[in-house]
Design an enzyme around this catalytic site. Structure first.
Site, PDB file in Angstrom:
ATOM      1  N   LYS A   9       2.832   9.154  -9.011  1.00 50.73           N
ATOM      2  CA  LYS A   9       3.564   9.492 -10.250  1.00 50.73           C
ATOM      3  C   LYS A   9       2.629   9.417 -11.443  1.00 50.73           C
ATOM      4  CE  LYS A   9       3.726   5.109 -12.051  1.00 50.73           C
ATOM      5  NZ  LYS A   9       2.945   4.704 -13.232  1.00 50.73           N
ATOM      6  N   ASP A 137       8.425   0.344  -9.543  1.00 52.80           N
ATOM      7  CA  ASP A 137       8.102   1.764  -9.374  1.00 52.80           C
ATOM      8  C   ASP A 137       8.469   2.297  -7.984  1.00 52.80           C
ATOM      9  OD1 ASP A 137       7.062   1.828 -11.923  1.00 52.80           O
ATOM     10  OD2 ASP A 137       4.963   1.747 -11.288  1.00 52.80           O
TER      11      ASP A 137
HETATM   12  O1  C5P Z   1       7.744  -4.670 -10.599  1.00 56.25           O
HETATM   13  P1  C5P Z   1       6.278  -4.808 -10.284  1.00 56.25           P
HETATM   14  O2  C5P Z   1       6.021  -5.922  -9.308  1.00 56.25           O
HETATM   15  O3  C5P Z   1       5.641  -3.533  -9.869  1.00 56.25           O
HETATM   16  O4  C5P Z   1       5.603  -5.212 -11.660  1.00 56.25           O
HETATM   17  C1  C5P Z   1       4.286  -5.712 -11.698  1.00 56.25           C
HETATM   18  C2  C5P Z   1       4.068  -6.462 -13.009  1.00 56.25           C
HETATM   19  O5  C5P Z   1       4.050  -5.539 -14.110  1.00 56.25           O
HETATM   20  C3  C5P Z   1       5.147  -7.467 -13.366  1.00 56.25           C
HETATM   21  O6  C5P Z   1       4.895  -8.712 -12.783  1.00 56.25           O
HETATM   22  C4  C5P Z   1       5.029  -7.524 -14.887  1.00 56.25           C
HETATM   23  O7  C5P Z   1       3.943  -8.337 -15.268  1.00 56.25           O
HETATM   24  C5  C5P Z   1       4.671  -6.104 -15.241  1.00 56.25           C
HETATM   25  N1  C5P Z   1       5.853  -5.307 -15.601  1.00 56.25           N
HETATM   26  C6  C5P Z   1       6.500  -5.526 -16.814  1.00 56.25           C
HETATM   27  N2  C5P Z   1       7.585  -4.785 -17.152  1.00 56.25           N
HETATM   28  C7  C5P Z   1       8.030  -3.811 -16.324  1.00 56.25           C
HETATM   29  C8  C5P Z   1       7.400  -3.554 -15.090  1.00 56.25           C
HETATM   30  C9  C5P Z   1       6.303  -4.321 -14.759  1.00 56.25           C
HETATM   31  O8  C5P Z   1       6.096  -6.403 -17.578  1.00 56.25           O
HETATM   32  N3  C5P Z   1       9.085  -3.092 -16.681  1.00 56.25           N
END
Ligand code: C5P
Length: 308
Positions: A9, A137
């Site tokens: 993406k 994602d």
């Molecule tokens: O959800 P995911 O594990 O992919 O997110 C990785 C990191 O990215 C989270 O731990 C956070 O630090 C950051 N993040 C965020 N806000 C979001 C998505 C991700 O701060 N909406």
């Protein structure tokens, strides 16, 4: 054996709100799926094991933390399978830690591949819930196309889009950590005196001009509306990205932006020939490791091959 193809993406809009009490940021995240993608093949095995091929294979962790392995275990646990058996082979084309959701794509592909291999027939809404548990994602990689992601990015609404858009992605040497880029975004907001909390930052919303450009299939209008609130943070952590962005626009791209949390840079081109030209110029510029011309939108993760 089941093979699933899954897209990378680019975020054509990444509006980042204040940091929430749970550490995540509320987003207005317009995801766009591109033809550059990975393939994940599931075969029967003992326990959950992984292998990976591709130019960046050495950078892919093959331990239990890999989202593909976590996806297989999560799906098995959801169905009460005590002893899941699968080997997952990842054919990796999406840049690793590049801001194109490559790890998330492999998680989504593994959910679908294991579901088919184990004959589970899990309904899509359940797969989307499991995907959201794996990461912000991952649901979009199942859905594909173009979609607005609210919340931390996992609450998806498909968006209307016309025609095909042509993109170039410039791959950097080494990745950037997504949490580090969000932290840098907060730090820059604090430093500027605006603050980074929910109370300080207005809740982001999708830009109507961007939505209209997508619905009309108008690359010039989309180029004018591309926006990434994480771009300043990614460039702050990796100042050389400014040179990459500049090299692509010099070569005739309609617009340039950092893809997600970076460091991959994305360039919108007016057609396939222009994209090929921009990719060649970027490869020759010395400002990136390599560059790929591709297009979208494309569908989300889907089974492309099965055999007994
Ligand atoms: O959800 P995911 O594990 O992919 O997110 C990785 C990191 O990215 C989270 O731990 C956070 O630090 C950051 N993040 C965020 N806000 C979001 C998505 C991700 O701060 N909406």
């Amino acid at each position: 054996m089941v093979t699933v193809r899954v897209p990378a993406k680019v975020n054509v809009q990444l509006g980042v709100g204040g940091v929430r009490p749970d550490g995540y940021h509320d987003l207005a995240n317009v995801f766009f799926a591109v033809a550059l993608g990975d393939q994940v093949t599931a075969t029967p095995g003992e326990g959950v094991t992984l292998s990976c091929d591709g130019p960046d294979a050495a950078a892919v962790p093959l331990d239990d933390g890999n989202l593909a392995a976590r996806a297989a275990r999560l799906l098995a646990a959801h169905h009460g399978l005590a002893d899941p058996g699968v080997h997952l082979h990842i054919d990796k084309a999406i840049p690793v830690a590049g801001g194109m959701a490559g790890g998330s794509a492999d998680g989504a592909a593994a959910l679908l591949a294991c579901d088919a291999l184990w004959g589970l027939d899990t309904p899509l809404p359940v797969l989307l819930e499991l995907a959201a548990e794996l990461g912000s994602d991952v649901p979009f990689a199942l859905l594909g196309g173009v979609a607005l992601g609210r919340g931390r990015g996992e609450l998806l609404e498909p968006l209307p889009v016309a025609g095909t858009f042509h993109w170039v992605f410039a791959v950097a040497d080494g990745g950037l950590s997504t949490p580090a880029v969000f932290r840098e975004c907060d730090r820059l907001r604090e430093e500027s005196g605006l603050g980074s909390s929910l109370a300080d930052v207005p809740t982001p919303d999708a830009d109507p001009a961007l939505l209209a450009a997508l619905a009309e299939g108008d690359p010039v209008a989309l180029a004018a509306a591309l926006a990434n609130d994480l771009q300043a943070a990614a460039v702050s952590l990796r100042p050389s990205l400014a040179d990459t962005l500049h090299a692509g626009t010099e070569a005739g791209a309609l617009a340039a932006l950092v893809s997600g949390s970076g460091p991959t840079c994305a360039f919108l081109a007016k057609d396939a020939d222009a994209a090929a030209h921009v990719a060649a110029a970027l490869r020759a510029s010395g400002t990136c490791r390599t560059a790929h011309a591709t297009h979208g939108p494309v569908p989300g993760a889907r089974v492309v091959k099965t055999s007994a």
